[in-house]
Design a protein around this motif. Structure first.
Motif, mmCIF file in Angstrom:
data_model
loop_
_atom_site.group_PDB
_atom_site.id
_atom_site.type_symbol
_atom_site.label_atom_id
_atom_site.label_comp_id
_atom_site.label_asym_id
_atom_site.label_seq_id
_atom_site.Cartn_x
_atom_site.Cartn_y
_atom_site.Cartn_z
ATOM 1 N N TYR A 228 -92.386 -38.031 -48.415
ATOM 2 C CA TYR A 228 -91.595 -38.600 -49.514
ATOM 3 C C TYR A 228 -90.490 -39.507 -48.986
ATOM 4 O O TYR A 228 -90.213 -40.571 -49.558
ATOM 5 N N PRO A 232 -94.099 -42.666 -47.833
ATOM 6 C CA PRO A 232 -94.481 -42.442 -49.239
ATOM 7 C C PRO A 232 -95.892 -42.907 -49.581
ATOM 8 O O PRO A 232 -96.474 -42.439 -50.563
ATOM 9 N N PHE A 240 -95.543 -39.261 -55.806
ATOM 10 C CA PHE A 240 -94.320 -39.916 -55.337
ATOM 11 C C PHE A 240 -93.450 -40.342 -56.517
ATOM 12 O O PHE A 240 -92.222 -40.165 -56.493
#
Length: 486
Positions: A228, A232, A240
């Motif tokens: 994250y 991502p 996400f």
């Protein structure tokens, strides 16, 4: 290969050692193992936990609302008719459940002023998503029942080999779904099959790991939180987007932080524009104005609308709880209404109150998870501001994910922890695989998700037909309510 060769007894086999009436504790199981002849596990041995799981499995069919459709399978014509009837029911139930979930989630958007009721109803009940979902389960049910009962009639025996072959062939029906959902199904079912293998060994007294579900959840969550913040593009876009929306940290701020962690400069003008875009306070704008290219991205960029980290995190906890509660309510109450309506009508007050409490509990779990992670990020920045030389290594974000998930998971009810671990592990594995693939440490295989799903369903359906207690209650109940018996 016979059941004896696999050393797996039938459901009704009576174990020679470790019966449910002999003892119950791990100590007693340990003494049982010491009494094994020549140190070898006797055929049919089960721990007390294994016996308890088998007893619970006898009651999972109660409260079902939708009757099953079946036909006698003593002829090949009967086998075909039984498979067709099963496909009609499985396809209808899965289509209805998916459409109802989509409709409820659409109503949540409608409450926020997004879309119209007519469009939401049309997309939910007549859209390709629910129809494709129903076709997939209907086809799977047809192939599984047809192959399994056909083999039973041809071989003259009902064993786990029939279930394994039928599950593998039925797994090919996954090709009906979109690639994104194929990957999700393959990951989830493979992890569930490995859980079944683990439980099969645990119930035989071969190994056991206390709080293993919480440990796996923490490790997997650490990888997801690392992805994250640092990678991502290695996690699904929907996930996400959900994480950004839930954490309320601007995606641009995450991008600036990734650049600084990797030693790249950031355009301070763009940082200032972002802070203004999210209505940054005068103090936040002053902090950005005083930044240099060598500075770590400060809290003023991560939460520009509030200067106080403490106030930010307290508000974050409250907002996450309020936002996620309706989602968990939908996920908890819709299956209750669709699959367990009889049980709900029999004891509405108790079941409604219990489901409501579990919904609140799950909401608090997620809120604590998100708040703890952000608190660690803020604390790291504040300690750096005070002169602590902590650095800004990318692996810190992995460790932050490990600690916050390990603490938050203990809030959830113990029976839910394994389910959460089973959800997160595939996401973490996908992220890790993509990172390693990018470094040329692993290779890609075309249609790997279909092959993985077929392998997983081979194991799961084999267990389901002969030793269902090793599967998680979620998998067992879902399989029975949608597919029924073979």
């Amino acid at each position: 290969m016979s059941d004896h060769a696999l050393d797996i007894p039938s459901k009704d086999a009576t174990p020679a050692f470790g019966s449910s009436g002999s003892s119950g504790s791990e100590t007693d199981d340990y003494h049982d193992r010491k009494s094994w002849p020549n140190g070898k596990r006797p055929r049919g041995y089960r721990t007390k936990e294994g016996h308890e799981a088998a007893e619970k499995c006898k009651n999972f069919k109660s409260g079902m609302s939708v009757p099953h459709l079946s036909a006698r399978c003593d002829t090949y014509e009967g086998v075909l008719k039984h498979a067709v009837l099963g496909a009609i029911r499985s396809g209808g139930v899965s289509y209805g459940g998916k459409a109802l979930v989509n409709f409820c989630l659409g109503l949540l958007k409608l409450m926020k002023g997004k879309g119209s009721f007519g469009q939401i109803f049309k997309n939910a009940f007549f859209g390709a998503d629910a129809v494709r979902f129903g076709c997939f389960f209907g086809t799977f049910s047809f192939l599984w029942k047809l192959v399994n009962n056909g083999l039973k009639l041809y071989r003259g025996t009902d064993d786990r080999i029939n279930g394994a072959i039928a599950g593998a062939i039925a797994g090919l029906s996954l090709i009906i779904e979109t690639r994104e959902r194929r990957v999700t199904f393959a990951q989830q079912m493979f992890i569930r099959s490995m859980q079944g293998v683990y439980n099969a060994g645990k119930y035989r007294g071969q190994f056991s790991f206390r709080h293993g579900d919480a440990f796996l959840f923490s490790i997997a969550s650490a990888q997801v939180m690392y992805a994250y913040t640092m990678h991502p593009d290695t996690i699904p876009k929907e996930l996400f987007g959900f994480m950004v929306k839930t954490a309320r940290v601007p995606a641009e701020a995450l991008a600036f932080n990734r650049a600084r962690v990797r030693g790249f400069p950031v355009d301070l003008g763009q940082v200032t524009d972002m802070v203004k875009k999210y209505k940054g306070t005068p103090q936040a704008l002053a902090t950005v104005a005083a930044m240099s290219q060598a500075d770590i991205i400060p809290c003023a960029v991560l939460h520009p609308g509030l200067d106080s980290c403490r106030t930010t995190n307290l508000q974050l906890f409250s907002k996450v709880t309020k936002t996620i509660f309706p989602v968990y309510a939908t996920l908890n109450f819709v299956p209750l209404l669709v699959l367990r309506l009889k049980r709900l009508m029999k004891d509405p007050v108790n079941i409604f109150s219990k489901t409501s409490f579990n919904t609140l509990r799950s909401s608090v779990f997620l809120a604590v998870f998100v708040t703890l992670y952000q608190t660690q990020i803020c604390s790291h920045r504040n300690l750096m501001k005070m002169g602590w030389s902590l650095g800004n290594s990318k692996y810190l974000y992995w460790l932050f994910g490990l600690s916050c998930s390990g603490a938050a998971i203990m809030i959830e009810q113990e029976t839910r922890r394994a389910e959460l671990a089973m959800y997160v592990i595939p996401k973490a594995a996908e992220s890790l695989y993509k990172i390693l693939y990018r470094k040329n440490w692993v290779v890609g295989v075309k249609h790997w998700e279909v092959m993985m799903f077929s392998l997983a369903m081979s194991l799961i359906m084999s267990f389901y037909q002969q030793e269902e207690q090793v599967l998680s209650p979620f998998v067992t109940k879902l399989t029975y309510h949608i597919l029924g018996r073979s």
